[in-house]
Design an enzyme around this catalytic site. Structure first.
Site, PDB file in Angstrom:
ATOM      1  N   HIS A 362       0.801  -1.234   0.000  1.00  0.00           N
ATOM      2  CA  HIS A 362       0.000   0.000   0.000  1.00  0.00           C
ATOM      3  C   HIS A 362       0.828   1.275   0.000  1.00  0.00           C
ATOM      4  O   HIS A 362       0.267   2.355   0.166  1.00  0.00           O
ATOM      5  CB  HIS A 362      -0.920   0.043   1.222  1.00  0.00           C
ATOM      6  CG  HIS A 362      -1.992  -0.989   1.226  1.00  0.00           C
ATOM      7  ND1 HIS A 362      -3.244  -0.773   0.715  1.00  0.00           N
ATOM      8  CD2 HIS A 362      -1.984  -2.260   1.669  1.00  0.00           C
ATOM      9  CE1 HIS A 362      -3.975  -1.863   0.854  1.00  0.00           C
ATOM     10  NE2 HIS A 362      -3.233  -2.778   1.437  1.00  0.00           N
ATOM     11  N   LYS A 555      -8.275  14.156   4.820  1.00  0.00           N
ATOM     12  CA  LYS A 555      -7.449  12.942   4.802  1.00  0.00           C
ATOM     13  C   LYS A 555      -6.393  13.126   5.881  1.00  0.00           C
ATOM     14  O   LYS A 555      -6.266  14.220   6.438  1.00  0.00           O
ATOM     15  CB  LYS A 555      -6.799  12.734   3.433  1.00  0.00           C
ATOM     16  CG  LYS A 555      -6.141  14.004   2.838  1.00  0.00           C
ATOM     17  CD  LYS A 555      -5.563  13.750   1.451  1.00  0.00           C
ATOM     18  CE  LYS A 555      -6.541  13.993   0.314  1.00  0.00           C
ATOM     19  NZ  LYS A 555      -6.797  12.802  -0.505  1.00  0.00           N
ATOM     20  N   THR A 666      -8.570   6.726  -1.936  1.00  0.00           N
ATOM     21  CA  THR A 666      -9.911   6.172  -2.135  1.00  0.00           C
ATOM     22  C   THR A 666     -10.966   7.254  -1.907  1.00  0.00           C
ATOM     23  O   THR A 666     -12.086   7.137  -2.395  1.00  0.00           O
ATOM     24  CB  THR A 666     -10.171   4.989  -1.178  1.00  0.00           C
ATOM     25  OG1 THR A 666      -9.656   5.305   0.112  1.00  0.00           O
ATOM     26  CG2 THR A 666      -9.500   3.731  -1.688  1.00  0.00           C
ATOM     27  N   LYS A 670     -14.820   8.508  -3.545  1.00  0.00           N
ATOM     28  CA  LYS A 670     -16.022   8.841  -2.764  1.00  0.00           C
ATOM     29  C   LYS A 670     -16.579  10.197  -3.178  1.00  0.00           C
ATOM     30  O   LYS A 670     -17.795  10.373  -3.309  1.00  0.00           O
ATOM     31  CB  LYS A 670     -15.700   8.839  -1.257  1.00  0.00           C
ATOM     32  CG  LYS A 670     -15.363   7.447  -0.732  1.00  0.00           C
ATOM     33  CD  LYS A 670     -14.675   7.461   0.633  1.00  0.00           C
ATOM     34  CE  LYS A 670     -14.017   6.113   0.884  1.00  0.00           C
ATOM     35  NZ  LYS A 670     -13.093   6.101   2.039  1.00  0.00           N
TER      36      LYS A 670
HETATM   37  C1  26V Z   1       1.852   1.727   7.921  1.00  0.00           C
HETATM   38  C2  26V Z   1       2.269   1.722   9.200  1.00  0.00           C
HETATM   39  C3  26V Z   1       3.682   1.631   9.436  1.00  0.00           C
HETATM   40  C4  26V Z   1       3.950   1.110  10.809  1.00  0.00           C
HETATM   41  C5  26V Z   1       3.196   1.886  11.828  1.00  0.00           C
HETATM   42  C6  26V Z   1       1.725   1.786  11.637  1.00  0.00           C
HETATM   43  C7  26V Z   1       1.338   1.813  10.237  1.00  0.00           C
HETATM   44  C8  26V Z   1       0.014   1.908   9.943  1.00  0.00           C
HETATM   45  C9  26V Z   1      -0.387   1.921   8.656  1.00  0.00           C
HETATM   46  C10 26V Z   1       0.529   1.823   7.653  1.00  0.00           C
HETATM   47  C11 26V Z   1       0.019   1.765   6.291  1.00  0.00           C
HETATM   48  C12 26V Z   1       0.627   2.724   5.385  1.00  0.00           C
HETATM   49  C13 26V Z   1       0.161   2.480   4.020  1.00  0.00           C
HETATM   50  C14 26V Z   1      -1.174   3.086   3.733  1.00  0.00           C
HETATM   51  O1  26V Z   1      -1.978   3.418   4.547  1.00  0.00           O
HETATM   52  N1  26V Z   1      -1.411   3.207   2.470  1.00  0.00           N
HETATM   53  C15 26V Z   1      -2.634   3.764   1.927  1.00  0.00           C
HETATM   54  O2  26V Z   1      -3.423   2.671   1.486  1.00  0.00           O
HETATM   55  C16 26V Z   1      -4.624   3.100   0.873  1.00  0.00           C
HETATM   56  C17 26V Z   1      -5.420   1.851   0.539  1.00  0.00           C
HETATM   57  O3  26V Z   1      -4.750   1.095  -0.395  1.00  0.00           O
HETATM   58  C18 26V Z   1      -4.304   3.931  -0.344  1.00  0.00           C
HETATM   59  O4  26V Z   1      -5.508   4.378  -0.915  1.00  0.00           O
HETATM   60  C19 26V Z   1      -3.445   5.124   0.026  1.00  0.00           C
HETATM   61  O5  26V Z   1      -3.054   5.823  -1.131  1.00  0.00           O
HETATM   62  C20 26V Z   1      -2.224   4.657   0.777  1.00  0.00           C
HETATM   63  O6  26V Z   1      -1.488   5.753   1.286  1.00  0.00           O
END
Ligand code: 26V
Length: 822
Positions: A362, A555, A666, A670
């Site tokens: 992601h 966001k 996303t 919406k």
């Molecule tokens: C990463 C981490 C790193 C460790 C600490 C906690 C934590 C929590 C969440 C994340 C996820 C990061 C990636 C993320 O949120 N990506 C998003 O995913 C969406 C669904 O696919 C996408 O629409 C967004 O563009 C993207 O930034």
């Protein structure tokens, strides 16, 4: 033979009311005479919950009986929002409930608002998981979600003196949507050491744990839309194991430490980490990950074993999807179960493991890629580290064979990064342990293949890597959030079928020229803006004119999403307005710039951005020269239920990330689905939205992803001149127009002195120009509405139903299993 439960299957107003009264008087032990809105909410929820659970039981029975392949979606985050409205609409009995509640003296909207959001996620990734659950159930896929039951979800945001303040989100006080399963528990091991044992001439590894924590299952029913299929979301809660250890301590008088053990155990599922896109290797987070993964796998394996099939059939019965790298330890845990516990040969086990898992990436932001210090893994999960080393050894051997002359390749792709300290690269482990890897929008999927995972494309070939462009559920994001628009659309699309086949929206296009239709469309948008204006008045005290152009950016606050570009643009607009004569001003279009979003508590720069937005609002909103021409609003505590109010009320929304950094986005989907246009960069799903709705219906600007690297290089090594309009904005901030300039000096320095990593200055001119195009377009309301209708009619692709069908076909190889209607 027993009688089917009849009581709970109400179908009309009378039946519903009886259920509500029964729950108020018995379950809640209250009298109808002092039934307030909270009690009405509770009783209504319990009435619908009873219904869901009947469907839930039938669905589970049928899935068990047919014993077909199931999907398991492992996600550390499920950003579900409210459940009641969704349950009523999916079951198709909202009207019944509305009438029943009215007769009991309640307005259904007020009752719905009593519910606390289930906010077990940070942003896009967690909300995507929630949309997927809705689609999986609606499409009748046998599927379970697995997650953690955090006691505290994402913090509540308060704005005090223009700054974000975090308040804990304790949401479990009364939650009618979960069923504790105190009989479904798993003991989870941590720490300890690994001993070798010889059994029947075979040496096996035995992990002797140092600590045991109990996982308790809580089940949340997930109703599909217009289908009896009701799937399960299983969330694990941590508890002291309550085994001999504790009693021994307790009896020996070590009361203190036995209570401390309990505390420590409960801490594991206590809190959601509020970082989005930033990794900080905290031991507790790794504990959470293993706790959840081990409990889920134990459950999955236990279910598989009931069918008494051979292990080689495991991948025919089970597909596990990893939502980002957070559950990557599941790969190691399954290998451990198969080899250490079930006694399979390594290669056989590994074949089963890799056929079972799929991994979704992601983000390409380097600071978000998970890495864990080898020492930490060794300490917490000693046997898993050994297995990771073995996986890596066999993997590197195969790479060496295929690329005998490329020593550097081995260093680059090793699951263990040879740094100080050594690190386990979770994304690489996820790739090696899965049969498919996907990105979440076309550009993003291309980028991972050419940048961070380039070497793996060489090694495995391109077919292991694929794209599944994200989607959203139209049930929540249109039908629930915007009931009037949904109804108007239904009247032109032959009823509600479009909610299950979103491509049917294309029937709208033939009505674009219909004057009456446009008028009704515009009226609905206006009414939605009036509702948001009221919320703004109630929460901030600022009065905004609903006839203004509503410009929205909601966001997570992050430099790569560039809220700073937006607010600098707002300041530029303010300065332009100030420089005009009163006559010139009269010709300007009134605008409301609306911001919302949380900053990670430790992300200092993001918090400064919030402060600047609020400081600009404080000056602009009371400037009498400006009046309605510009208002700047920061909406506190942006979350799912607020998004449901905000998306329908936007004229234009901002999706303006530095090209190549937003994997998909996303909320862009919406906003367009709710009849708003967007201004955005050529990034993530914006690109595919443009392809679908047409270039003339979107306001694109800015540099392209392929040019970002060169621009950054030029900033650092060439001469870097700031856009002259942006320079004026900076000068105004530095004059103190928006409060103490020092507060904002780091934001300015990031652009002027520190290489402008996010290309704010490079894109500023085209951003401002494009906003002028927005103004011009908005002046022609007839044309504007036509653009909105045309866009909506072409949004069919972005349903999460399409997305789930692609996963099912390309990655999971599963088929739907319908449940009979009764
Ligand atoms: C990463 C981490 C790193 C460790 C600490 C906690 C934590 C929590 C969440 C994340 C996820 C990061 C990636 C993320 O949120 N990506 C998003 O995913 C969406 C669904 O696919 C996408 O629409 C967004 O563009 C993207 O930034």
């Amino acid at each position: 033979a027993w009688k089917r439960n009849q009581i709970t299957s109400f179908t009309d107003r009378d039946g519903f009311e009886k259920e509500v009264v029964r729950h108020v008087e018995t379950t809640l032990a209250r009298s109808m005479f002092n039934c307030d809105e909270i009690a009405a909410y509770s009783a209504t929820s319990l009435a619908f919950r009873d219904r869901l659970i009947t469907h839930w039981n039938r669905t589970q029975q049928r899935q068990t009986y047919r014993d077909t392949k199931r999907v398991y979606y492992l996600s550390l985050e499920f950003l579900m929002g409210r459940a009641l409205d969704n349950a009523m609409l999916n079951v198709g009995l909202k009207n019944v409930a509305q009438d029943g509640l009215a007769e009991l003296g309640f307005r259904i909207e007020d009752v719905i608002k009593q519910e606390h959001d289930a906010a077990l996620g940070n942003g896009g990734l967690g909300r995507l998981a929630a949309c997927f659950l809705d689609s999986l159930a609606t499409l009748n896929f046998p599927a379970w979600g697995y997650g953690l039951r955090y006691r505290y979800g994402i913090f509540k945001q308060e704005i005090i003196d223009g700054y974000q303040v975090e308040v804990p989100d304790y949401w479990l006080d009364f939650n009618p949507w979960e069923f504790p399963r105190h009989d479904v528990t798993v003991d989870i091991q941590f720490f300890g050491q690994v001993n070798k044992k010889t059994v029947g001439g075979k040496t096996i590894s035995v992990w002797e744990a140092g600590e045991i924590v109990q996982a308790v299952a809580y089940d949340v029913p997930i109703p599909g839309y217009d289908t009896p299929t009701t799937n399960n979301l299983r969330l694990w809660s941590s508890k002291a194991s309550g085994g001999e250890f504790d009693f021994q301590k307790f009896n020996s008088g070590d009361y203190e430490s036995s209570v401390a053990d309990q505390q420590r155990a409960e801490t594991i599922s206590a809190v959601l980490y509020p970082n989005d896109n930033l990794e900080r290797g905290k031991e507790l987070r790794l504990k959470q990950q293993y706790f959840w993964v081990a409990a889920s796998l134990y459950d999955i394996v236990r279910r598989f074993k009931k069918s008494r099939r051979s292990w080689n059939e495991f991948p025919d019965q089970v597909a596990i999807q990893l939502n980002d790298t957070h559950p990557t330890l599941a790969i190691v845990e399954l290998q451990r179960i198969l080899v250490d516990v079930e006694g399979l040969e390594w290669d056989n086990a590994w074949e089963i493991v890799t056929s079972t898992f799929g991994y979704t990436n992601h983000t390409v932001l380097p600071e978000a890629l998970e890495k864990w210090p080898v020492g930490l893994v060794q300490h917490l999960l000693p046997r898993h580290l050994q297995i990771i080393y073995d996986i890596n050894l066999f993997f590197l051997q195969s790479v060496e064979k295929a690329f005998p002359d490329d020593r550097d390749m081995l260093r680059r792709v090793s699951i263990i990064e040879e740094s100080q300290p050594k690190m386990v690269r979770m994304a690489f482990l996820a790739i090696v342990g899965s049969h498919k890897v996907n990105g979440v929008a076309e550009l993003h999927s291309d980028l991972i293949k050419t940048t961070i995972f380039k070497d793996f494309v060489e090694i495995y070939g391109p077919d292991k890597f694929t794209n599944v462009t994200n989607g959203i559920t139209p049930r929540r994001w249109l039908h629930q959030a915007n009931p009037r628009l949904s109804e108007l659309i239904a009247s032109k699309c032959g009823g509600n079928d479009f909610l299950k086949d979103l491509t049917l929206l294309n029937q709208l296009e033939k009505h674009v020229q219909d004057k009456q239709f446009r008028k009704e469309w515009a009226e609905i948008k206006y009414a939605n803006k009036v509702r948001l204006a009221k919320h703004i008045k109630d929460t901030t005290g600022v009065v905004v004119n609903p006839a203004s152009l509503f410009d929205v950016q909601v966001k997570r606050i992050h430099e790569y999403k560039r809220q700073q570009l937006n607010i600098f643009g707002v300041i530029h607009r303010y300065l332009s307005l100030k420089a005009m004569t009163p006559d010139q001003r009269k010709k300007q279009l009134p605008r409301v710039s609306i911001f919302g979003g949380k900053a990670a508590p430790g992300y200092w720069m993001a918090k400064q951005i919030i402060h600047l937005i609020n400081s600009v609002g404080a000056v602009v909103n009371k400037d009498e020269d400006i009046g309605d021409l510009l208002k700047v609003i920061f909406l506190e505590d942006y979350n799912v239920s607020k998004a449901e109010m905000i998306c329908p009320a936007s004229d234009i929304s901002e999706h303006i990330s530095t090209a190549g950094t937003e994997a998909s986005g996303t909320s862009n989907m919406k906003f367009v689905l709710n009849g708003g246009l967007i201004i955005g960069t050529c990034d993530g799903a914006n690109i595919e939205i443009t392809r679908e709705i047409g270039e003339s219906n979107i306001f694109l600007f800015g540099n392209l992803s392929e040019d970002v690297e060169d621009l950054r290089h030029a900033h650092t090594y060439g001469s870097h001149t700031i856009d002259s309009d942006l320079d004026k904005v900076f000068n105004e901030i530095e004059k103190g127009t928006f409060g103490t300039p020092h507060d904002f000096s780091a934001m300015i320095a990031a652009v002027r002195q520190h290489g402008d990593y996010y290309l704010v200055s490079d894109d500023f001119h085209s951003y401002i120009e494009t906003h002028q195009l927005v103004d011009e377009a908005y002046r022609n309301q007839d044309e504007w509405i036509a653009k909105c209708i045309t866009s909506v009619s072409r949004m069919g692709f972005f349903t999460s139903d399409r997305c789930i069908n692609e996963y099912a076909e390309e990655i999971w190889n599963v088929e739907p299993l319908a449940v009979d209607r009764h």
